[in-house]
Design a protein around this motif. Structure first.
Motif, PDB file in Angstrom:
ATOM      1  N   THR A  59      19.023   4.798  15.015  1.00 44.60           N
ATOM      2  CA  THR A  59      18.126   5.782  14.015  1.00 44.60           C
ATOM      3  C   THR A  59      17.157   6.203  14.839  1.00 44.60           C
ATOM      4  N   THR A  60      16.583   5.299  15.813  1.00 43.77           N
ATOM      5  CA  THR A  60      15.491   5.595  16.668  1.00 43.77           C
ATOM      6  C   THR A  60      15.710   6.806  17.453  1.00 43.77           C
ATOM      7  N   PHE A  61      17.040   6.632  18.025  1.00 40.35           N
ATOM      8  CA  PHE A  61      17.494   7.851  18.868  1.00 40.35           C
ATOM      9  C   PHE A  61      17.218   9.298  18.057  1.00 40.35           C
ATOM     10  N   LYS A  62      17.564   9.136  16.825  1.00 37.37           N
ATOM     11  CA  LYS A  62      17.835  10.322  15.855  1.00 37.37           C
ATOM     12  C   LYS A  62      16.567  10.837  15.611  1.00 37.37           C
ATOM     13  N   LYS A  63      15.501   9.701  15.305  1.00 39.40           N
ATOM     14  CA  LYS A  63      14.121  10.052  15.134  1.00 39.40           C
ATOM     15  C   LYS A  63      13.348  10.733  16.163  1.00 39.40           C
ATOM     16  N   LEU A  64      13.800  10.305  17.420  1.00 45.24           N
ATOM     17  CA  LEU A  64      13.142  11.010  18.798  1.00 45.24           C
ATOM     18  C   LEU A  64      13.815  12.268  18.877  1.00 45.24           C
ATOM     19  N   ALA A  65      14.941  12.486  18.526  1.00 42.77           N
ATOM     20  CA  ALA A  65      15.414  13.877  18.848  1.00 42.77           C
ATOM     21  C   ALA A  65      14.889  14.839  17.668  1.00 42.77           C
ATOM     22  N   TYR A 111       0.955  -1.308   0.052  1.00 45.37           N
ATOM     23  CA  TYR A 111       0.058  -0.207   0.149  1.00 45.37           C
ATOM     24  C   TYR A 111       0.806   1.268   0.034  1.00 45.37           C
ATOM     25  N   SER A 112       2.209   1.210   0.717  1.00 46.62           N
ATOM     26  CA  SER A 112       2.836   2.308   0.717  1.00 46.62           C
ATOM     27  C   SER A 112       3.515   2.384  -0.770  1.00 46.62           C
ATOM     28  N   LEU A 113       4.011   1.714  -1.442  1.00 45.24           N
ATOM     29  CA  LEU A 113       4.328   1.485  -2.684  1.00 45.24           C
ATOM     30  C   LEU A 113       2.910   2.299  -3.988  1.00 45.24           C
ATOM     31  N   LEU A 114       2.035   1.913  -3.373  1.00 42.81           N
ATOM     32  CA  LEU A 114       0.822   2.451  -4.143  1.00 42.81           C
ATOM     33  C   LEU A 114       0.435   3.951  -3.883  1.00 42.81           C
ATOM     34  N   GLY A 115       1.047   4.517  -2.704  1.00 41.73           N
ATOM     35  CA  GLY A 115       0.829   5.742  -2.073  1.00 41.73           C
ATOM     36  C   GLY A 115      -0.490   5.804  -1.655  1.00 41.73           C
ATOM     37  N   ASN A 116      -0.962   4.704  -1.069  1.00 46.43           N
ATOM     38  CA  ASN A 116      -2.022   4.729   0.019  1.00 46.43           C
ATOM     39  C   ASN A 116      -1.613   4.461   1.356  1.00 46.43           C
ATOM     40  N   LYS A 117      -1.482   5.712   1.812  1.00 50.09           N
ATOM     41  CA  LYS A 117      -0.965   5.731   3.330  1.00 50.09           C
ATOM     42  C   LYS A 117      -1.924   5.566   4.404  1.00 50.09           C
ATOM     43  N   SER A 118      -3.142   5.666   3.989  1.00 56.97           N
ATOM     44  CA  SER A 118      -4.264   5.083   5.070  1.00 56.97           C
ATOM     45  C   SER A 118      -4.423   3.771   5.346  1.00 56.97           C
ATOM     46  N   GLU A 141       8.214   1.306  14.619  1.00 60.52           N
ATOM     47  CA  GLU A 141       8.953   2.327  14.035  1.00 60.52           C
ATOM     48  C   GLU A 141       8.315   2.513  12.440  1.00 60.52           C
ATOM     49  N   LYS A 142       7.723   1.740  11.783  1.00 61.13           N
ATOM     50  CA  LYS A 142       6.793   2.091  10.624  1.00 61.13           C
ATOM     51  C   LYS A 142       5.811   2.863  10.942  1.00 61.13           C
ATOM     52  N   LEU A 143       4.933   2.689  12.025  1.00 59.81           N
ATOM     53  CA  LEU A 143       3.785   3.508  12.266  1.00 59.81           C
ATOM     54  C   LEU A 143       4.476   5.026  12.891  1.00 59.81           C
ATOM     55  N   GLY A 144       5.528   5.035  13.556  1.00 61.60           N
ATOM     56  CA  GLY A 144       6.307   6.427  13.855  1.00 61.60           C
ATOM     57  C   GLY A 144       6.581   7.118  12.501  1.00 61.60           C
ATOM     58  N   GLU A 145       6.867   6.358  11.569  1.00 63.05           N
ATOM     59  CA  GLU A 145       7.257   7.167  10.314  1.00 63.05           C
ATOM     60  C   GLU A 145       5.921   7.688   9.455  1.00 63.05           C
ATOM     61  N   ILE A 146       4.917   6.905   9.685  1.00 60.83           N
ATOM     62  CA  ILE A 146       3.731   7.285   8.942  1.00 60.83           C
ATOM     63  C   ILE A 146       3.077   8.755   9.441  1.00 60.83           C
ATOM     64  N   ALA A 147       3.132   8.376  10.933  1.00 63.14           N
ATOM     65  CA  ALA A 147       2.652   9.552  11.822  1.00 63.14           C
ATOM     66  C   ALA A 147       3.516  10.863  11.801  1.00 63.14           C
ATOM     67  N   GLN A 165       2.009  11.576  18.302  1.00 63.99           N
ATOM     68  CA  GLN A 165       1.658  10.195  17.882  1.00 63.99           C
ATOM     69  C   GLN A 165       2.975   9.599  17.316  1.00 63.99           C
ATOM     70  N   ALA A 166       3.742  10.254  16.601  1.00 64.46           N
ATOM     71  CA  ALA A 166       5.010  10.035  16.191  1.00 64.46           C
ATOM     72  C   ALA A 166       6.026   9.491  17.281  1.00 64.46           C
ATOM     73  N   GLN A 167       5.989  10.494  18.221  1.00 67.78           N
ATOM     74  CA  GLN A 167       6.659  10.278  19.510  1.00 67.78           C
ATOM     75  C   GLN A 167       6.480   9.221  20.309  1.00 67.78           C
ATOM     76  N   LEU A 168       5.179   8.934  20.363  1.00 68.31           N
ATOM     77  CA  LEU A 168       4.939   7.827  21.237  1.00 68.31           C
ATOM     78  C   LEU A 168       4.996   6.291  20.691  1.00 68.31           C
ATOM     79  N   TYR A 169       5.104   6.622  19.070  1.00 69.76           N
ATOM     80  CA  TYR A 169       5.284   5.047  18.532  1.00 69.76           C
ATOM     81  C   TYR A 169       7.025   4.931  18.551  1.00 69.76           C
ATOM     82  N   TYR A 170       7.738   6.057  18.406  1.00 73.62           N
ATOM     83  CA  TYR A 170       9.181   5.671  18.351  1.00 73.62           C
ATOM     84  C   TYR A 170       9.482   5.418  19.870  1.00 73.62           C
ATOM     85  N   GLU A 171       8.964   5.989  20.784  1.00 72.49           N
ATOM     86  CA  GLU A 171       9.071   5.550  22.124  1.00 72.49           C
ATOM     87  C   GLU A 171       8.883   4.043  22.255  1.00 72.49           C
TER      88      GLU A 171
END
Length: 235
Positions: free
Chosen positions: A183-189, A88-95, A124-130, A138-144
């Motif tokens: 990578t996760t440390f960097k994303k949270l930062a 779905y990501s490759l097809l551009g359907n983020k929902s 991690e994937k859900l954090g990237e989408i958020a 929401q992204a912070q919560l998923y990354y944590e």
């Protein structure tokens, strides 16, 4: 059976073994594909041809069969949901990408034995989408949650034996000092920096820097990049 016949059979078997080893060396996918189901091979062909919608339709058929058989709550089904999320990501359907990662997560939470890194990767994937949707809380919560599953419980039992303690220390070191954790440390930062929580952001970048020095070395390009990020934050 004569000696000649025995020798012929023996050398024929040896020849077949050698032939199989040669094929496996130069074409490792041959035996892998040989054991795959027709549906799995069809998915691979569709993916190789860039026909992501076709691959998704085949996955949907497989999924419907599993549901009919009552096998929906399994690691295999959870993995299938994540493959579909990627499509779905490759097809551009983020929902639908998000929905299928959430469905995979729901299945894994019901199972008793699931690899902690499997959870971490899904969060991690859900954090990237958020983050892409600018849903930073929401992204912070998923990354944590991803980081929590990567690191696990680093508390050591005071009564544990020396060997067990050494093993646990080594395990904690590996969990902390690796590319995925960095990578996760960097994303949270990054998230905290966007939220103007600069002290927290710098703390995460410093954790990433320490881990990067131990993982890649002080002069590695990855480490120098993180060092620049640390210095870029003004408290």
């Amino acid at each position: 059976m004569t000696n000649r016949q025995s020798n012929i059979i023996f050398y024929s078997v040896i020849s077949l073994i050698i032939y199989a080893l040669i094929i496996n060396h130069f074409y490792p996918e041959y035996f892998e594909n040989f054991t795959k189901s027709k549906a799995e091979l069809s998915i691979k062909v569709a993916m190789d041809d860039g026909e992501h919608g076709k691959a998704l339709a085949i996955y949907q058929q497989l999924l419907e069969k599993k549901i009919e058989q009552g096998n929906e709550s399994s690691l295999e089904t959870a993995a299938m949901y994540e493959e579909m999320a990627n499509l779905y990501s490759l097809l551009g359907n983020k929902s639908d990408e998000k929905n299928y990662y959430v469905m995979s997560l729901n299945i894994k939470e019901k199972l008793k034995k699931v690899d902690r890194y499997s959870f971490a990767n899904t969060y991690e994937k859900l954090g990237e989408i958020a983050e892409e949707n600018r849903e930073y809380d929401q992204a912070q919560l998923y990354y944590e949650k991803s980081l929590s599953h990567r690191l696990g419980d680093t508390e050591k039992d005071e009564d544990e034996g020396m060997i067990t303690g050494m093993h646990q220390s080594r395990l904690n070191y590996i969990r902390l000092n690796n590319e995925a954790t960095i990578t996760t440390f960097k994303k949270l930062a990054k998230i905290h920096n966007i939220k103007k929580e600069y002290a927290i952001a710098k703390n995460y970048y410093e954790k990433a820097l320490t881990a990067s020095k131990l993982t890649f070395g002080e002069d590695d390009a990855k480490t120098l990049e993180i060092m620049h990020l640390v210095n870029s934050i003004r408290l």
